[in-house]
Design a protein around this motif. Structure first.
Motif, PDB file in Angstrom:
ATOM      1  N   SER A  89     -10.630  10.429 -17.335  1.00 24.79           N
ATOM      2  CA  SER A  89     -11.268   9.208 -16.605  1.00 24.79           C
ATOM      3  C   SER A  89     -12.846   9.030 -17.150  1.00 24.79           C
ATOM      4  O   SER A  89     -13.424   9.798 -17.587  1.00 24.79           O
ATOM      5  CB  SER A  89     -11.140   9.396 -15.047  1.00 24.79           C
ATOM      6  N   PHE A  90     -13.014   7.613 -17.112  1.00 24.17           N
ATOM      7  CA  PHE A  90     -14.372   7.302 -17.671  1.00 24.17           C
ATOM      8  C   PHE A  90     -15.177   6.864 -16.589  1.00 24.17           C
ATOM      9  O   PHE A  90     -16.350   6.130 -16.983  1.00 24.17           O
ATOM     10  CB  PHE A  90     -14.082   6.057 -18.588  1.00 24.17           C
ATOM     11  N   ASN A  91     -14.811   6.957 -15.326  1.00 27.15           N
ATOM     12  CA  ASN A  91     -15.719   6.719 -14.183  1.00 27.15           C
ATOM     13  C   ASN A  91     -15.864   7.597 -13.344  1.00 27.15           C
ATOM     14  O   ASN A  91     -15.658   8.856 -13.720  1.00 27.15           O
ATOM     15  CB  ASN A  91     -15.174   5.282 -13.558  1.00 27.15           C
ATOM     16  N   GLU A  92     -16.324   7.573 -12.220  1.00 27.42           N
ATOM     17  CA  GLU A  92     -16.564   8.590 -11.134  1.00 27.42           C
ATOM     18  C   GLU A  92     -15.639   9.025 -10.494  1.00 27.42           C
ATOM     19  O   GLU A  92     -15.770   9.477  -9.308  1.00 27.42           O
ATOM     20  CB  GLU A  92     -17.897   8.392 -10.527  1.00 27.42           C
ATOM     21  N   ILE A  93     -14.377   8.568 -10.502  1.00 26.34           N
ATOM     22  CA  ILE A  93     -13.243   8.774  -9.595  1.00 26.34           C
ATOM     23  C   ILE A  93     -12.978  10.288  -9.561  1.00 26.34           C
ATOM     24  O   ILE A  93     -12.483  10.560  -8.249  1.00 26.34           O
ATOM     25  CB  ILE A  93     -11.862   8.091  -9.983  1.00 26.34           C
ATOM     26  N   ALA A  94     -13.377  11.147 -10.363  1.00 29.40           N
ATOM     27  CA  ALA A  94     -13.259  12.533 -10.076  1.00 29.40           C
ATOM     28  C   ALA A  94     -14.440  13.296  -9.807  1.00 29.40           C
ATOM     29  O   ALA A  94     -14.177  14.497  -9.819  1.00 29.40           O
ATOM     30  CB  ALA A  94     -12.404  13.187 -11.290  1.00 29.40           C
ATOM     31  N   ASP A  95     -15.616  12.651  -9.744  1.00 35.27           N
ATOM     32  CA  ASP A  95     -16.807  13.352  -9.581  1.00 35.27           C
ATOM     33  C   ASP A  95     -17.108  13.553  -7.879  1.00 35.27           C
ATOM     34  O   ASP A  95     -16.633  12.736  -7.178  1.00 35.27           O
ATOM     35  CB  ASP A  95     -17.862  12.249  -9.994  1.00 35.27           C
ATOM     36  N   ALA A 151     -15.025  12.367 -22.336  1.00 32.20           N
ATOM     37  CA  ALA A 151     -15.735  11.521 -23.338  1.00 32.20           C
ATOM     38  C   ALA A 151     -16.917  11.767 -23.417  1.00 32.20           C
ATOM     39  O   ALA A 151     -17.990  11.452 -24.377  1.00 32.20           O
ATOM     40  CB  ALA A 151     -15.310  10.104 -23.073  1.00 32.20           C
ATOM     41  N   GLY A 152     -17.677  12.783 -22.221  1.00 33.54           N
ATOM     42  CA  GLY A 152     -19.112  12.975 -22.210  1.00 33.54           C
ATOM     43  C   GLY A 152     -19.730  11.781 -21.659  1.00 33.54           C
ATOM     44  O   GLY A 152     -21.088  11.892 -21.761  1.00 33.54           O
ATOM     45  N   ASN A 153     -19.318  10.728 -21.196  1.00 32.57           N
ATOM     46  CA  ASN A 153     -20.039   9.745 -20.577  1.00 32.57           C
ATOM     47  C   ASN A 153     -20.250   9.904 -19.036  1.00 32.57           C
ATOM     48  O   ASN A 153     -21.230   9.105 -18.370  1.00 32.57           O
ATOM     49  CB  ASN A 153     -19.455   8.189 -20.987  1.00 32.57           C
ATOM     50  N   VAL A 154     -19.858  10.920 -18.332  1.00 33.57           N
ATOM     51  CA  VAL A 154     -19.961  11.006 -16.963  1.00 33.57           C
ATOM     52  C   VAL A 154     -20.192  12.600 -16.995  1.00 33.57           C
ATOM     53  O   VAL A 154     -19.564  13.512 -17.139  1.00 33.57           O
ATOM     54  CB  VAL A 154     -18.657  10.794 -16.027  1.00 33.57           C
ATOM     55  N   THR A 155     -21.443  12.915 -16.380  1.00 37.03           N
ATOM     56  CA  THR A 155     -21.707  14.351 -16.131  1.00 37.03           C
ATOM     57  C   THR A 155     -21.278  14.771 -14.582  1.00 37.03           C
ATOM     58  O   THR A 155     -21.987  13.938 -13.836  1.00 37.03           O
ATOM     59  CB  THR A 155     -23.061  14.587 -16.280  1.00 37.03           C
ATOM     60  N   TYR A 156     -20.467  15.404 -14.274  1.00 39.74           N
ATOM     61  CA  TYR A 156     -20.048  15.813 -12.726  1.00 39.74           C
ATOM     62  C   TYR A 156     -21.321  16.482 -12.102  1.00 39.74           C
ATOM     63  O   TYR A 156     -21.749  17.280 -12.531  1.00 39.74           O
ATOM     64  CB  TYR A 156     -18.671  16.630 -12.785  1.00 39.74           C
ATOM     65  N   ARG A 213     -12.871  12.447   0.301  1.00 40.57           N
ATOM     66  CA  ARG A 213     -13.620  11.269   0.098  1.00 40.57           C
ATOM     67  C   ARG A 213     -14.838  11.600  -0.898  1.00 40.57           C
ATOM     68  O   ARG A 213     -15.378  12.590  -0.707  1.00 40.57           O
ATOM     69  CB  ARG A 213     -14.128  10.728   1.382  1.00 40.57           C
ATOM     70  N   ASN A 214     -15.063  10.982  -2.027  1.00 41.47           N
ATOM     71  CA  ASN A 214     -16.101  11.085  -2.592  1.00 41.47           C
ATOM     72  C   ASN A 214     -16.871   9.693  -2.731  1.00 41.47           C
ATOM     73  O   ASN A 214     -16.326   8.570  -1.954  1.00 41.47           O
ATOM     74  CB  ASN A 214     -15.898  11.651  -4.059  1.00 41.47           C
ATOM     75  N   ALA A 215     -17.597   9.543  -3.556  1.00 41.96           N
ATOM     76  CA  ALA A 215     -18.705   8.112  -3.570  1.00 41.96           C
ATOM     77  C   ALA A 215     -17.706   7.086  -3.971  1.00 41.96           C
ATOM     78  O   ALA A 215     -17.721   5.859  -3.519  1.00 41.96           O
ATOM     79  CB  ALA A 215     -19.735   8.295  -4.510  1.00 41.96           C
ATOM     80  N   PHE A 216     -16.835   7.281  -4.958  1.00 41.14           N
ATOM     81  CA  PHE A 216     -16.087   6.280  -5.627  1.00 41.14           C
ATOM     82  C   PHE A 216     -15.021   6.101  -4.525  1.00 41.14           C
ATOM     83  O   PHE A 216     -14.884   4.437  -4.445  1.00 41.14           O
ATOM     84  CB  PHE A 216     -15.176   7.039  -6.969  1.00 41.14           C
ATOM     85  N   LEU A 217     -14.527   6.888  -3.846  1.00 38.74           N
ATOM     86  CA  LEU A 217     -13.608   6.443  -3.033  1.00 38.74           C
ATOM     87  C   LEU A 217     -14.298   5.603  -1.797  1.00 38.74           C
ATOM     88  O   LEU A 217     -13.655   4.669  -1.103  1.00 38.74           O
ATOM     89  CB  LEU A 217     -12.475   7.473  -2.360  1.00 38.74           C
TER      90      LEU A 217
END
Length: 419
Positions: free
Chosen positions: A47-53, A10-15, A410-414
């Motif tokens: 996903s629309f949050n940082e779960i995959a960032d 959706a373009g709302n999260v820049t990895y 582990r990333n910041a989301f986790l």
């Protein structure tokens, strides 16, 4: 591996990932995991949050060989984790088999949908994760493990919705059934009085039902009824309740209705009716932000009534809100775990500040109804609230520490969610 500035769908999260790895085999993936201090699996970026960032390495499985292996005796299909539901569904339909349910978008990856607790609709249909009967997962050491119902300590239910915290899933085994046909009929403008008085009857009157609303005076501006032709005919007369049948295809948001799956009561294969959108078109709206909350089904009417006063807040940013039912399932972290649920899903315009304000108000209003936020959507819920909403989250966090003591996945989301 190459540097990447990819965004989510959706373009709302820049990895922020330093590189994107593309293994072409399970062996390549095992070597990559063993040699990389930190990495995060990237699904179909829906996903629309940082779960995959991550600020380290992302890994995508889209270059892995496609696999659709049907075991007719067990009624199970083994699929490559990075494949989309659209590809899996077409392969199954060609062999005369079906999945019991699909999400509204067939564009999403099988493993990503499972990992975040994604669902379709229907009082008999649990989340997509409940169809998982086995997984193959690369652990932090690089070893390849299989998890199924025979694995001790409820491991399968822990792994069904795992947020990417327990390893990189390479293959998923899903329960299947013989193919079936579905017909989608759309009605417009079901009044609020009818929605609230007949909610349970309307939502249980077909295999899959979705109500779309803007929380304004139109009530449910669209009611999508998806009827399995081998089930009894729907019994609720929506026209008698004040709605009118759509005289042509409609889109739940703002796009051309050419992108939706066929409506008008025309029967077709499950794979071409259970999703809302055709796999060959851009789904939904595109430049959007989504939020969703699952509440106990018994609270549905009260929750919808509580949300209606927020309509002025929603008016500038809400594209559509969808109300669906989800059967209880057993995955530890499924939003519908152990309770029959109703999901209220919001598709907002891509205005991050306005959406953040709206989400805070939604969560305040829904607080008395014990809402569980969808893992792949935006939410204002803090760690304490998540642990209240998900009773097995402490158990899951302990398992993640046991399986990944160095925090390779582990990333910041986790780090926040599992703290």
């Amino acid at each position: 591996m190459a540097a990447t500035t990819r965004t989510n769908w959706a373009g709302n999260v820049t990895y922020r990932a330093s590189a994107l790895a593309r293994p072409t085999s399970v062996a390549d993936l095992q070597q990559l995991v063993a040699a990389t201090p930190r990495l995060t699996a990237l699904g179909s970026t829906h996903s629309f949050n940082e779960i995959a960032d991550t600020d380290a390495v992302q890994v995508t499985l889209t270059d892995m060989p496609p696999v659709v292996d049907v075991d007719t005796d067990r009624r199970v299909v083994r699929v490559a984790a990075g494949m989309t539901h659209a590809r899996v569904a077409s392969g199954l339909e060609a062999r005369g088999w079906a999945l019991a349910n699909l999400a509204s978008l067939p564009h999403i990856s099988v493993a990503g949908a499972v990992a975040t607790g994604t669902h379709g609709s229907g009082v008999r249909n649990p989340s997509l994760a409940q169809a998982v009967v086995g997984l193959e997962v690369v652990r932090a050491s690089g070893s390849l493990d299989r998890v199924d119902a025979s694995t001790p300590d409820g491991a399968l239910d822990a792994h069904r919705v795992a947020l990417g915290a327990l390893g990189v899933v390479t293959a998923v085994e899903l329960a299947i059934e013989p193919t079936f046909r579905v017909a989608t009929t759309v009605h417009l403008d079901l009044p609020w009085d009818a929605v609230l008085a007949h909610f349970d009857a309307v939502m249980s009157d077909a295999y899959s039902v979705s109500l779309f609303t803007s929380f304004d005076d139109r009530g449910a501006r669209q009611v999508w009824t998806k009827h399995r032709v081998d089930d009894p005919a729907p019994a609720v007369d929506l026209v008698a309740l004040g709605a009118r049948r759509a005289d042509g295809p409609v889109h739940p948001g703002e796009n051309d209705p050419a992108g939706v799956t066929e409506q008008g009561g025309v029967p077709g294969p499950w794979a071409e009716r259970l999703p809302h959108f055709r796999s060959s078109f851009t789904p939904s709206t595109g430049a959007e932000i989504q939020a969703e909350y699952l509440i106990p089904a018994a609270h549905a009417g009260a929750a919808l009534e509580a949300l209606r006063p927020l309509e002025p807040l929603f008016r500038p940013i809400l594209i559509a809100a969808e109300v669906r039912t989800i059967a209880a399932d057993t995955a530890w972290l499924a939003p519908s775990s152990e309770r029959q649920s109703v999901g209220v899903h919001f598709t907002f315009r891509r205005d991050a500040a306005a959406v953040a304000a709206a989400v805070e108000r939604i969560e305040e209003v829904l607080a008395p109804f014990d809402p569980r936020p969808h893992w792949g959507k935006v939410s204002a819920a803090g760690v304490d609230r998540l642990h209240e909403a998900y009773p097995r989250l402490d158990d899951f966090a302990a398992l993640a520490r046991d399986l990944d003591p160095a925090g390779r996945f582990r990333n910041a989301f986790l780090a926040r969610v599992l703290s």
